[in-house]
Motif scaffolding. Structure first.
Motif, PDB file in Angstrom:
ATOM      1  N   LEU A 104       1.053  -1.180  -0.278  1.00  0.00           N
ATOM      2  CA  LEU A 104       0.028   0.053  -0.156  1.00  0.00           C
ATOM      3  C   LEU A 104       0.915   1.356  -0.060  1.00  0.00           C
ATOM      4  CD1 LEU A 104      -1.755   2.504   1.353  1.00  0.00           C
ATOM      5  CD2 LEU A 104      -3.068   0.609   0.188  1.00  0.00           C
ATOM      6  N   LEU A 105       0.736   2.018  -1.272  1.00  0.00           N
ATOM      7  CA  LEU A 105       1.410   3.279  -1.189  1.00  0.00           C
ATOM      8  C   LEU A 105       0.757   4.528  -0.912  1.00  0.00           C
ATOM      9  CD1 LEU A 105       3.043   1.096  -3.026  1.00  0.00           C
ATOM     10  CD2 LEU A 105       4.092   2.793  -4.002  1.00  0.00           C
ATOM     11  N   THR A 106       1.037   5.352  -0.155  1.00  0.00           N
ATOM     12  CA  THR A 106       0.445   6.683  -0.144  1.00  0.00           C
ATOM     13  C   THR A 106       1.352   7.639  -0.046  1.00  0.00           C
ATOM     14  OG1 THR A 106      -1.084   5.654   1.674  1.00  0.00           O
ATOM     15  CG2 THR A 106      -0.905   8.126   1.474  1.00  0.00           C
ATOM     16  N   THR A 131       2.367  29.747   3.052  1.00  0.00           N
ATOM     17  CA  THR A 131       3.107  31.476   3.395  1.00  0.00           C
ATOM     18  C   THR A 131       4.334  31.579   2.891  1.00  0.00           C
ATOM     19  OG1 THR A 131       2.105  31.049   5.775  1.00  0.00           O
ATOM     20  CG2 THR A 131       3.891  32.826   5.588  1.00  0.00           C
ATOM     21  N   HIS A 132       5.105  30.375   2.977  1.00  0.00           N
ATOM     22  CA  HIS A 132       6.657  30.526   2.508  1.00  0.00           C
ATOM     23  C   HIS A 132       6.721  29.901   0.956  1.00  0.00           C
ATOM     24  CE1 HIS A 132       6.932  30.572   6.956  1.00  0.00           C
ATOM     25  NE2 HIS A 132       7.605  31.634   6.689  1.00  0.00           N
ATOM     26  N   GLY A 133       5.664  29.259   0.483  1.00  0.00           N
ATOM     27  CA  GLY A 133       5.560  28.871  -0.841  1.00  0.00           C
ATOM     28  C   GLY A 133       6.596  27.572  -1.038  1.00  0.00           C
ATOM     29  N   TYR A 134       6.790  26.749   0.046  1.00  0.00           N
ATOM     30  CA  TYR A 134       7.667  25.460   0.237  1.00  0.00           C
ATOM     31  C   TYR A 134       6.638  24.298   0.089  1.00  0.00           C
ATOM     32  CZ  TYR A 134      11.071  22.134   1.687  1.00  0.00           C
ATOM     33  OH  TYR A 134      11.814  21.115   1.808  1.00  0.00           O
ATOM     34  N   THR A 135       7.087  23.474  -0.816  1.00  0.00           N
ATOM     35  CA  THR A 135       6.483  22.213  -1.122  1.00  0.00           C
ATOM     36  C   THR A 135       7.388  20.808  -0.710  1.00  0.00           C
ATOM     37  OG1 THR A 135       4.884  22.916  -2.873  1.00  0.00           O
ATOM     38  CG2 THR A 135       5.275  20.658  -2.610  1.00  0.00           C
ATOM     39  N   SER A 136       6.853  19.965  -0.025  1.00  0.00           N
ATOM     40  CA  SER A 136       7.472  18.721   0.414  1.00  0.00           C
ATOM     41  C   SER A 136       6.557  17.479  -0.007  1.00  0.00           C
ATOM     42  CB  SER A 136       7.597  18.409   1.973  1.00  0.00           C
ATOM     43  OG  SER A 136       8.566  17.585   2.163  1.00  0.00           O
ATOM     44  N   VAL A 137       7.138  16.634  -1.045  1.00  0.00           N
ATOM     45  CA  VAL A 137       6.444  15.447  -1.109  1.00  0.00           C
ATOM     46  C   VAL A 137       7.443  14.005  -0.956  1.00  0.00           C
ATOM     47  CG1 VAL A 137       5.473  14.269  -3.241  1.00  0.00           C
ATOM     48  CG2 VAL A 137       5.454  16.780  -3.314  1.00  0.00           C
ATOM     49  N   ASP A 138       6.733  13.144  -0.544  1.00  0.00           N
ATOM     50  CA  ASP A 138       7.139  11.839   0.143  1.00  0.00           C
ATOM     51  C   ASP A 138       6.160  10.753  -0.118  1.00  0.00           C
ATOM     52  OD1 ASP A 138       9.097  10.228   0.898  1.00  0.00           O
ATOM     53  OD2 ASP A 138       9.675  11.665   2.630  1.00  0.00           O
ATOM     54  N   VAL A 139       6.711   9.399  -0.121  1.00  0.00           N
ATOM     55  CA  VAL A 139       5.793   8.275  -0.290  1.00  0.00           C
ATOM     56  C   VAL A 139       6.071   7.312   0.785  1.00  0.00           C
ATOM     57  CG1 VAL A 139       5.073   6.279  -1.642  1.00  0.00           C
ATOM     58  CG2 VAL A 139       5.794   8.734  -2.769  1.00  0.00           C
ATOM     59  N   GLU A 140       5.308   6.802   1.371  1.00  0.00           N
ATOM     60  CA  GLU A 140       5.264   5.772   2.387  1.00  0.00           C
ATOM     61  C   GLU A 140       4.790   4.440   1.816  1.00  0.00           C
ATOM     62  OE1 GLU A 140       6.208   4.615   6.692  1.00  0.00           O
ATOM     63  OE2 GLU A 140       6.495   6.498   5.589  1.00  0.00           O
ATOM     64  N   THR A 141       5.379   3.482   2.263  1.00  0.00           N
ATOM     65  CA  THR A 141       4.949   2.117   1.734  1.00  0.00           C
ATOM     66  C   THR A 141       4.802   1.144   2.892  1.00  0.00           C
ATOM     67  OG1 THR A 141       6.272   2.363  -0.277  1.00  0.00           O
ATOM     68  CG2 THR A 141       5.607   0.375   0.051  1.00  0.00           C
ATOM     69  N   THR A 142       3.604   0.373   2.745  1.00  0.00           N
ATOM     70  CA  THR A 142       3.355  -0.453   3.953  1.00  0.00           C
ATOM     71  C   THR A 142       2.986  -1.916   3.126  1.00  0.00           C
ATOM     72  OG1 THR A 142       2.634   1.183   5.287  1.00  0.00           O
ATOM     73  CG2 THR A 142       2.000  -1.027   5.865  1.00  0.00           C
TER      74      THR A 142
END
Length: 199
Positions: A103-105, A113-124
């Motif tokens: 299961l990937l999310t 506010t600061h225009g910062y983006t963080s993207v990550d994936v967790e796998t179970t």
């Protein structure tokens, strides 16, 4: 207390956030997932989560953070989201029973506010029970699998059909709470920034 915006209509994701003391502002993105093309499951959930978060972040005033998520189940090289019908859900469960999938999310967090983006994936890793046809039909007729990526809800009736999980349980429900904490920390935030002080 900073506003925390959830770009999802998922009750399970909302409940997970409430579980850790965050009352999110629910703002479903209604993003058209069919426009996304990806070559791997990881790329797919990353792109979908980001697009969902960006759809809302562009319209939400600061200060706030926006979270977008997307989940899929991967089994035997196939990618499964929500089933389109009861018949599809039954057929899928007949393939899933006794098997192990991932299961990937995807998680996309945007600091408006600061225009910062963080993207990550967790796998179970999820191992399903060897359930009977009668059990599958009864479960699908409850309607629960039709609203879930992977055709099951760990925090609902489907929990009885999951034999084993390797990884983060909340990830299977809809978002990884430990990963969310780490992503917020990378932006300089703590969970306490988004919840009222304890009395």
């Amino acid at each position: 207390m900073l506003p925390f915006v959830l770009a999802s209509a998922s009750p399970a994701r909302r409940q997970l956030l409430q579980q850790i003391g965050i009352e999110p502002i629910v703002q479903p993105s209604h993003f058209d997932e069919s426009v996304i093309q990806a070559t791997t499951p990881t790329e797919l959930v990353r792109l979908l989560a980001r697009c969902k978060a960006e759809t809302i972040a562009h319209t939400y005033p600061p200060p706030a953070v926006v979270l977008g998520c997307d989940s899929v189940l991967v089994m035997d090289g196939n990618i499964y989201g929500k089933p389109a019908s009861a018949a599809e859900a039954i057929a899928r469960w007949q393939r899933m029973r006794g098997q192990t999938g991932e299961l990937l999310t995807g998680h996309a967090l945007i600091d408006v506010t600061h225009g910062y983006t963080s993207v990550d994936v967790e796998t179970t890793q999820v191992t399903f029970a060897q359930v009977s046809d009668a059990e599958i039909t009864d479960y699908v007729m409850s309607g629960e699998p039709l609203a879930c990526a992977g055709c099951f809800a760990l925090d609902g009736r489907g929990g009885a059909f999951v034999e084993k999980i390797i990884g983060t349980p909340s990830n299977v429900i809809g978002l990884s709470l430990p990963l969310l904490r780490r992503m917020l920390a990378r932006m300089g935030y703590a969970l306490t920034d988004f919840r009222p002080p304890c009395i």
